[in-house]
Design a protein around this motif. Sequence first.
Motif, PDB file in Angstrom:
ATOM      1  N   ALA A 170       0.836  -1.207   0.000  1.00  0.00           N
ATOM      2  CA  ALA A 170       0.000   0.000   0.000  1.00  0.00           C
ATOM      3  C   ALA A 170       0.870   1.256   0.000  1.00  0.00           C
ATOM      4  O   ALA A 170       0.583   2.221  -0.716  1.00  0.00           O
ATOM      5  CB  ALA A 170      -0.929  -0.008   1.211  1.00  0.00           C
ATOM      6  N   ILE A 171       1.930   1.243   0.796  1.00  0.00           N
ATOM      7  CA  ILE A 171       2.841   2.386   0.847  1.00  0.00           C
ATOM      8  C   ILE A 171       3.515   2.591  -0.504  1.00  0.00           C
ATOM      9  O   ILE A 171       3.601   3.723  -1.008  1.00  0.00           O
ATOM     10  CB  ILE A 171       3.893   2.174   1.951  1.00  0.00           C
ATOM     11  CG1 ILE A 171       3.231   2.211   3.326  1.00  0.00           C
ATOM     12  CG2 ILE A 171       4.993   3.239   1.864  1.00  0.00           C
ATOM     13  CD1 ILE A 171       4.124   1.737   4.452  1.00  0.00           C
ATOM     14  N   LEU A 172       3.992   1.501  -1.106  1.00  0.00           N
ATOM     15  CA  LEU A 172       4.655   1.596  -2.403  1.00  0.00           C
ATOM     16  C   LEU A 172       3.708   2.158  -3.456  1.00  0.00           C
ATOM     17  O   LEU A 172       4.083   3.055  -4.230  1.00  0.00           O
ATOM     18  CB  LEU A 172       5.159   0.217  -2.829  1.00  0.00           C
ATOM     19  CG  LEU A 172       5.822   0.140  -4.213  1.00  0.00           C
ATOM     20  CD1 LEU A 172       7.046   1.043  -4.264  1.00  0.00           C
ATOM     21  CD2 LEU A 172       6.202  -1.300  -4.538  1.00  0.00           C
ATOM     22  N   LEU A 173       2.477   1.664  -3.483  1.00  0.00           N
ATOM     23  CA  LEU A 173       1.496   2.146  -4.458  1.00  0.00           C
ATOM     24  C   LEU A 173       1.149   3.611  -4.217  1.00  0.00           C
ATOM     25  O   LEU A 173       0.973   4.383  -5.173  1.00  0.00           O
ATOM     26  CB  LEU A 173       0.234   1.288  -4.396  1.00  0.00           C
ATOM     27  CG  LEU A 173       0.335  -0.114  -4.996  1.00  0.00           C
ATOM     28  CD1 LEU A 173      -0.908  -0.932  -4.663  1.00  0.00           C
ATOM     29  CD2 LEU A 173       0.542  -0.039  -6.505  1.00  0.00           C
ATOM     30  N   LEU A 174       1.062   4.000  -2.956  1.00  0.00           N
ATOM     31  CA  LEU A 174       0.761   5.394  -2.648  1.00  0.00           C
ATOM     32  C   LEU A 174       1.897   6.322  -3.072  1.00  0.00           C
ATOM     33  O   LEU A 174       1.655   7.423  -3.565  1.00  0.00           O
ATOM     34  CB  LEU A 174       0.480   5.556  -1.149  1.00  0.00           C
ATOM     35  CG  LEU A 174      -0.968   5.333  -0.723  1.00  0.00           C
ATOM     36  CD1 LEU A 174      -1.078   5.263   0.788  1.00  0.00           C
ATOM     37  CD2 LEU A 174      -1.859   6.438  -1.267  1.00  0.00           C
ATOM     38  N   ILE A 175       3.129   5.893  -2.885  1.00  0.00           N
ATOM     39  CA  ILE A 175       4.267   6.701  -3.318  1.00  0.00           C
ATOM     40  C   ILE A 175       4.241   6.891  -4.831  1.00  0.00           C
ATOM     41  O   ILE A 175       4.388   8.015  -5.341  1.00  0.00           O
ATOM     42  CB  ILE A 175       5.600   6.060  -2.875  1.00  0.00           C
ATOM     43  CG1 ILE A 175       5.744   6.124  -1.359  1.00  0.00           C
ATOM     44  CG2 ILE A 175       6.793   6.753  -3.542  1.00  0.00           C
ATOM     45  CD1 ILE A 175       6.948   5.377  -0.804  1.00  0.00           C
ATOM     46  N   VAL A 176       4.021   5.797  -5.562  1.00  0.00           N
ATOM     47  CA  VAL A 176       3.967   5.878  -7.024  1.00  0.00           C
ATOM     48  C   VAL A 176       2.791   6.742  -7.462  1.00  0.00           C
ATOM     49  O   VAL A 176       2.907   7.563  -8.387  1.00  0.00           O
ATOM     50  CB  VAL A 176       3.863   4.464  -7.636  1.00  0.00           C
ATOM     51  CG1 VAL A 176       3.677   4.549  -9.145  1.00  0.00           C
ATOM     52  CG2 VAL A 176       5.105   3.649  -7.301  1.00  0.00           C
TER      53      VAL A 176
END
Length: 277
Positions: free
Chosen positions: A185-191
Amino acid sequence: MFTQITDQMKAIIFTIVVLLLAVVFALLPNVNSLVYMLTPTLAALIMMFVFTRDGFSRAGWAALGLHRWGFRGYMPAFFIPLIIAFISFTLAWSCGLIKIQLPEQYGGAPWAVFPILILLTFVINVLTTSLGEELGWRGYWLPILVRVLGERRAYAANGIIHGLWHAPILLMTPIYHAEQQPLLAILLLIVNCIALAPLIGSLRLRTNSIWPASILHTTHNLTWNVLMSMTIPQSALSSYISAENGLITVACYTIAASAVYYRIYKKTLFTQDTTVH
């Protein structure tokens, strides 16, 4: 405190302060999303009153973009996230990732009052949660980043830190995106924030107003909240592919952001050509 602090130091100190605030507030018992979303504005106020004297001058407050309405940015701020959400939602439904099922009520209220409820929610969010984020990210910090890094790299830095800022609350308090594995979720939010930053940042800079940014932010969040309430996932992958921070949404925002970068590229070429001649 520091009357001669450079823009580079302002950018660095703000980054440290806003991320520290994120960790502190995420650790608070029973923290809610409204309080957490106000931390970027709190970081900006700390900068303006503790680290600089900007908060004691009219020019310091004017730099935040609150004094201009930015009307010409309202239409793209409203329709861009709406169109992208519709594309993502339609693709997910056509691929069988989600099933449409209207609940008997929306937010505990009958559908007859849905338009009024949505309008009130929209206005309240523009003035609270979305503004709480945007005053920090795009009102205070982005103009400083542009002066330090240039427009293109400023958008990238703005998006990365904005996305990373979500990490503490996602790891410590499952307020939202609980259906996703926290690290993913964090990775997707950063992208997603990197893809979104040129659009929302460009509206802020072109109108010299924070209001289009707050409207775009609100439209994005509210549209997805409504759509998610009307659908049932049909696959464990749906939250990663078709959610508000899913791959389809990220791809759509990336395509839209490319138009912003292309405009910057053309502007750079024009400036170089003028300089040569």
